[in-house]
Motif scaffolding. Structure first.
Motif: not given
Length: 309
Positions: A128-147
């Motif tokens: 997604l970041l590559e397609d946007d073409g903005d070298p300063d852009a970031l993405a945040l990946v969240l992980s983990g859940e509740k039992t």
């Protein structure tokens, strides 16, 4: 080239023995003995005082480079094992974004790859970041859940589930933690293994071979060899399974970072990212090292990614 700008995690303070978890889930005592004796499982971390948004928010709070860069975050991807993690009408990901000041981000969730969805999110964030073409852009990946249900307490013949969470900032380029190769395969004939009332015996037999093949594919895609890997950051299912997979690969088990298996158990999609933080702290991941993240999701999806720290 996609890179991890920073990885943070949150381990709940409360340690719960796997015997306590097994008793609550109605598990056979012999199975729990096997988990302890042969699988290397001992306890898991649980956070009964934190709901999902707070648990994810704690992982985001561990990111030291996010403050001041909130406006750069273009996407927030929550990688989930299960499709429903909150009551209808609740929007935990949007709440996390609001609390963190990520007002410009497009937030969404990923599922269908089970506990391997975290590595899918890493690869997709980079695309997604590559397609946007903005070298300063970031993405945040969240992980983990509740039992939050009995079915999520443990996986029969496999592991016990914990509630650690992780957050990874992804950039379209970087000098460290660059993604060199990613491989993923889904074996749909095991789709009925989720939810895991009982695992297909054929899946248990083939699991290690299929994971080993996926690891080889990722290594080949990265243009390196297994011998080049300094460390493997695994999903924390159990020690025995990784010993068999390493036998398939001809890889020394000592090369796999298994320190968290006895103390965190298997934390849904968060394991490789939690292991990243702890391997760095333990000196097992040093600048310039090649390393591999790997995960398996019931259903069944196998994923592996090669990066250079």
């Amino acid at each position: 080239m996609t890179a991890l700008a920073e990885v943070g995690c949150h381990l709940p303070a409360s340690a719960v023995s796997i015997d306590t978890v097994g008793a609550a889930a109605g598990a056979d005592e012999r199975q729990m003995w096997t988990f302890r004796r042969f699988y290397g499982l001992n306890e898991v971390r649980r956070a009964p005082d934190l709901d999902l948004r707070d648990a994810l928010g704690a992982a985001v709070g561990a990111l030291t480079t996010l403050p001041g860069n909130e406006h750069r975050v273009r996407y927030v991807l929550y990688a989930r094992t299960v499709s429903q993690v909150a009551p209808a009408g609740d929007c935990p990901v949007e709440d996390v974004c609001a609390a963190a000041g990520l007002t410009r981000a497009v937030a969404f969730t990923l599922t269908q790859h089970g506990c391997a969805t975290g590595l899918l999110a890493l690869d997709l964030a980079g695309r997604l970041l590559e397609d946007d073409g903005d070298p300063d852009a970031l993405a945040l990946v969240l992980s983990g859940e509740k039992t939050f249900s009995t079915a999520l307490q443990l996986i029969p013949e496999s592991t016990v589930m914990g509630e650690a969470t992780a957050a990874a900032l992804v950039a379209p380029h970087g000098e460290r933690d660059r993604l060199l190769g990613y491989a993923c395969r889904t074996e749909g004939r095991y789709a009925e293994d989720f939810p895991p009332d009982a695992l297909d015996p054929a899946f248990l037999k083939e699991h290690n071979t299929l994971l080993a093949e996926t690891v080889r594919e990722a290594v080949e895609a990265a243009g390196v060899t297994l011998d080049d890997l300094a460390v493997v950051l695994p999903h924390n299912v159990n020690r025995l399974s990784w010993s068999w997979t390493c036998r398939e690969l001809g890889l020394p088990l000592e090369r796999v970072f298994l320190d968290n298996v006895p103390v965190t158990g298997h934390c849904f999609t968060a394991d490789p990212f939690v292991n990243h933080v702890h391997a760095r702290a333990a000196g097992r991941l040093r600048p310039g090292d090649l390393y591999l993240m790997a995960a398996v999701g019931l259903g069944a999806t196998f994923s592996a990614a090669v990066l250079r720290h």
